[in-house]
Design an enzyme around this catalytic site. Structure first.
Site, short mmCIF file in Angstrom:
data_model
loop_
_atom_site.label_atom_id
_atom_site.label_comp_id
_atom_site.label_asym_id
_atom_site.label_seq_id
_atom_site.Cartn_x
_atom_site.Cartn_y
_atom_site.Cartn_z
N ASP A 47 -10.91 -7.66 -2.92
CA ASP A 47 -11.70 -8.89 -2.86
C ASP A 47 -13.15 -8.55 -2.54
OD1 ASP A 47 -12.16 -9.35 0.27
OD2 ASP A 47 -10.11 -8.64 -0.02
N GLU A 59 0.80 -1.22 0.00
CA GLU A 59 0.00 0.00 0.00
C GLU A 59 0.84 1.28 0.00
OE1 GLU A 59 -3.87 -1.95 2.27
OE2 GLU A 59 -2.30 -1.00 3.47
#
Length: 233
Positions: free
Chosen positions: A201, A15
């Site tokens: 997801d 990230e």
């Protein structure tokens, strides 16, 4: 030149890695077990850090950024699991507000997510940051950008019933593990914040299989949002 200092937080290497590639004039310090990179990004003075996974890590990191590095705005970037059924992998969510889904004192009569004896349990993001982020999102991720309530908890949500429950009962658009703690610390310190998450997801049981494969792609989408946001502030 904007002399405001911005805190940029991600929870995992994936990230924050894209920021390291474009950070200039960097100095590195370590405090409370976290490495902080001070430098320039998009012409702005920033402090970049990887807080680690979970609400405690994120809260400590946020307070250190405010106290020790004197940041005046905090931007959280990363990935999340989709709760809203119309969200697909790679879509981007901008926080309108954040709330803890694992704060549950319902046996004492409190609605789930409400922190007892505290005035605020739902923490609104800064309206200007949200507006600019949505403008950037419309340009870069047309029709793949949404805003709403981000739910945070110290658990990886990967169960279809849990997903439906969090979406229906707590009005969550996506679930992750840090945003609401960042939001709470910012609220307690009077610091504007925003959380930007890209979906890695569907948080419905398929997560363990495709999570690793889509995390890097989703993290890059979130990075591109922060890059565009900072470029406009």
């Amino acid at each position: 030149m904007d002399m405001m200092k911005y805190g940029l937080i991600g929870a995992m290497d994936e990230e924050v890695t894209f920021f390291h590639e474009h950070l200039k004039d960097t100095s590195v310090t370590r405090y409370a077990g976290i490495t902080f990179y001070e430098g320039r990004f998009q012409g702005k003075q920033v402090v970049l850090c990887k807080c680690g996974v979970g609400k405690v890590n994120a809260a400590i990191c946020t307070q250190v950024l405010i106290d020790r590095y004197a940041v005046k705005t905090i931007l959280f970037t990363g990935v999340a699991g989709a709760l809203a059924p119309d969200l697909e992998v790679g879509d981007v969510v901008v926080s309108v507000e954040c709330m803890q889904h694992d704060m549950d004192v319902s046996p004492l009569g409190y609605p789930r997510g409400i922190i007892p004896y505290q005035e605020l349990s739902i923490f609104p993001a800064d309206k200007q940051l949200v507006q600019v982020a949505l403008e950037v999102g419309e340009e870069r991720f047309h029709r793949r950008i949404k805003s709403g309530r981000i739910l945070s908890g110290d658990q990886f949500v990967a169960n279809r019933d849990t997903v439906e429950n969090l979406h229906r009962e707590m009005n969550g658009i996506c679930a992750e593990m840090e945003g609401a703690s960042v939001a709470q610390v910012c609220a307690m310190n009077g610091i504007p914040y925003i959380v930007i998450r890209s979906m890695s997801d569907k948080a419905d049981g398929s997560a363990p299989d495709n999570y690793a494969a889509f995390t890097q792609k989703a993290a890059k989408n979130s990075y591109q949002m922060i890059e565009g946001l900072l470029g406009r502030l």
